[in-house]
Write an enzyme that holds these catalytic residues in place. Structure first.
Site, PDB file in Angstrom:
ATOM      1  N   ARG A   1     -17.944  -0.020  14.856  1.00  0.00           N
ATOM      2  CA  ARG A   1     -16.918  -0.957  15.310  1.00  0.00           C
ATOM      3  C   ARG A   1     -15.680  -0.607  15.073  1.00  0.00           C
ATOM      4  NH1 ARG A   1     -16.937  -6.933  15.954  1.00  0.00           N
ATOM      5  NH2 ARG A   1     -15.069  -7.712  15.125  1.00  0.00           N
TER       6      ARG A   1
ATOM      7  N   HIS B   1     -17.481  -4.556  24.738  1.00  0.00           N
ATOM      8  CA  HIS B   1     -18.128  -5.140  23.504  1.00  0.00           C
ATOM      9  C   HIS B   1     -19.498  -5.461  24.035  1.00  0.00           C
ATOM     10  CE1 HIS B   1     -18.877  -7.182  19.800  1.00  0.00           C
ATOM     11  NE2 HIS B   1     -18.183  -8.137  20.012  1.00  0.00           N
TER      12      HIS B   1
ATOM     13  N   GLN C   1     -22.279  -7.716  22.243  1.00  0.00           N
ATOM     14  CA  GLN C   1     -22.076  -9.088  22.464  1.00  0.00           C
ATOM     15  C   GLN C   1     -22.504  -9.583  23.794  1.00  0.00           C
ATOM     16  OE1 GLN C   1     -20.323 -11.420  20.243  1.00  0.00           O
ATOM     17  NE2 GLN C   1     -21.441 -12.622  21.606  1.00  0.00           N
TER      18      GLN C   1
ATOM     19  N   ASP D   1     -12.331 -16.106  25.096  1.00  0.00           N
ATOM     20  CA  ASP D   1     -12.192 -15.351  23.778  1.00  0.00           C
ATOM     21  C   ASP D   1     -10.751 -15.678  23.112  1.00  0.00           C
ATOM     22  OD1 ASP D   1     -12.678 -13.614  21.973  1.00  0.00           O
ATOM     23  OD2 ASP D   1     -12.257 -11.871  23.037  1.00  0.00           O
TER      24      ASP D   1
ATOM     25  N   CYS E   1     -17.214 -15.870  22.153  1.00  0.00           N
ATOM     26  CA  CYS E   1     -17.911 -14.993  21.054  1.00  0.00           C
ATOM     27  C   CYS E   1     -17.732 -14.882  19.600  1.00  0.00           C
ATOM     28  CB  CYS E   1     -17.541 -13.295  21.458  1.00  0.00           C
ATOM     29  SG  CYS E   1     -15.800 -13.075  21.463  1.00  0.00           S
TER      30      CYS E   1
ATOM     31  N   ARG F   1     -26.845 -12.392  18.758  1.00  0.00           N
ATOM     32  CA  ARG F   1     -26.601 -11.118  18.258  1.00  0.00           C
ATOM     33  C   ARG F   1     -27.491 -10.558  17.693  1.00  0.00           C
ATOM     34  NH1 ARG F   1     -21.239  -9.588  17.904  1.00  0.00           N
ATOM     35  NH2 ARG F   1     -21.961  -7.718  17.321  1.00  0.00           N
TER      36      ARG F   1
END
Length: 316
Positions: free
Chosen positions: A100, A127, A130, A223, A262, A290
């Site tokens: 990440r 991402h 996700q 988001d 998310c 996830r």
């Protein structure tokens, strides 16, 4: 050897197989341990995390593997060791690397130097893990993703918007993203999404505004408006005010529409309590997914013979 750095690193058939495998793993979490031995996976964090850290650490363990979680602040990455040297060393210790991080140039350099599969657990551009979880959530709700309309509203210049465009188009969905001037997706990603959509029967458009994106949609997603490292908070809140996902905006979606976010959510900014806690919200199912989606991904990357990994039909 395969890497998963952005959403279209998969073919459509591979994406479908991973979602199917994730559904099987979710139904019986401890039935299979394809990483038993155990195989070790380095999970590197150059950005803060809650869901990504927990879902990968728990998921690797449930697959029978050994998660090696690395806080970059406490490693030589923070002291200037190159990402390439890190990759070359870790490849001799572990069977896969999850990271990440910040710029996509960084994960691309890691993958180029790595001798083991590399997974994008979030970059500034994409991402993709996700989105595997989001597609799993949509498939659970509607049976399949193809043909569904997914609306994403808010900061459409960010990694979530880019991944919705790519992953949704690959899946055959009709993706609409909307954000004000200065908050719209990279045109090259929109162009790539349209290439994918032409092959899958989906579509990818940048809508004129939030209502245009949401009208009749099956899925409405948003988001946070202020991500890690962004210091122009007040300006961003002002610019994005008309893109808040509230009850009035959600009322324009289909009656059966579900809501995704998310997380973490800044309640009252990009989404209201009424929506995120309401009956249409699947936000916490999405967060759980996830775990299952990433387990399917890692099992496949580390053993590309999906039928061997899931011989009871999870890949069909």
């Amino acid at each position: 050897m395969r890497h998963f750095l952005k959403d279209d690193d998969l073919t459509r058939d591979e994406q479908l197989a991973l979602i199917a495998s994730a559904r099987r793993l979710k139904a019986d979490r401890f039935a299979r341990q394809p990483l038993a031995g155990p195989k070790s996976v380095a999970v590197i964090f150059e950005k803060e995390s809650t869901r990504t850290r927990m879902s990968f650490q728990v998921g690797i363990a449930e697959l029978g593997g050994n998660p090696v979680v690395v806080d970059a602040k406490n490693s030589h990455l923070s002291r200037g060791e190159t990402i390439e040297d890190t990759a070359r060393v870790l490849s001799r210790y572990v069977d896969a690397i999850v990271i990440r991080t910040f710029g996509d140039d960084r994960i691309n350099a890691l993958a180029k130097a790595s001798g083991v599969p590399v997974v994008n657990a979030l970059t500034d551009g994409y991402h993709p893990c996700q989105l595997l979880a989001d597609l799993l959530t949509i498939a659970e709700e509607f049976g399949e993703v193809a043909g569904r309309t997914i609306a994403y509203v808010g900061d459409a210049a960010n990694n979530m918007s880019h991944s919705y465009l790519l992953a949704g188009a690959l899946a055959g969905a009709h993706v609409r993203v909307a954000g004000p001037s200065g908050y719209r997706p990279d045109p090259a990603i929109v162009e790539r999404a349209n290439v994918l959509a032409a092959a899958s029967g989906g579509s990818a458009v940048v809508a004129a505004d939030a209502p245009a994106a949401v009208d009749g949609a099956d899925v409405v997603a948003t988001d946070t408006w202020v991500s890690m490292g962004q210091n122009d908070r007040e300006q961003r809140l002002s610019d994005l005010e008309d893109y808040r996902l509230d009850a009035a905006l959600l009322s324009r979606a289909a009656r059966h529409a579900i809501v995704l976010h998310c997380l973490p959510a800044h309640r009252g900014e990009e989404i209201t309590d009424e929506v995120i806690d309401g009956p249409r919200s699947r936000v916490f199912d999405q967060a759980e997914n996830r775990l299952h989606a990433q387990k399917a991904l890692l099992a496949w990357l580390m053993n590309p013979d999906m039928e061997s990994t899931f011989p009871d039909g999870a890949a069909t």
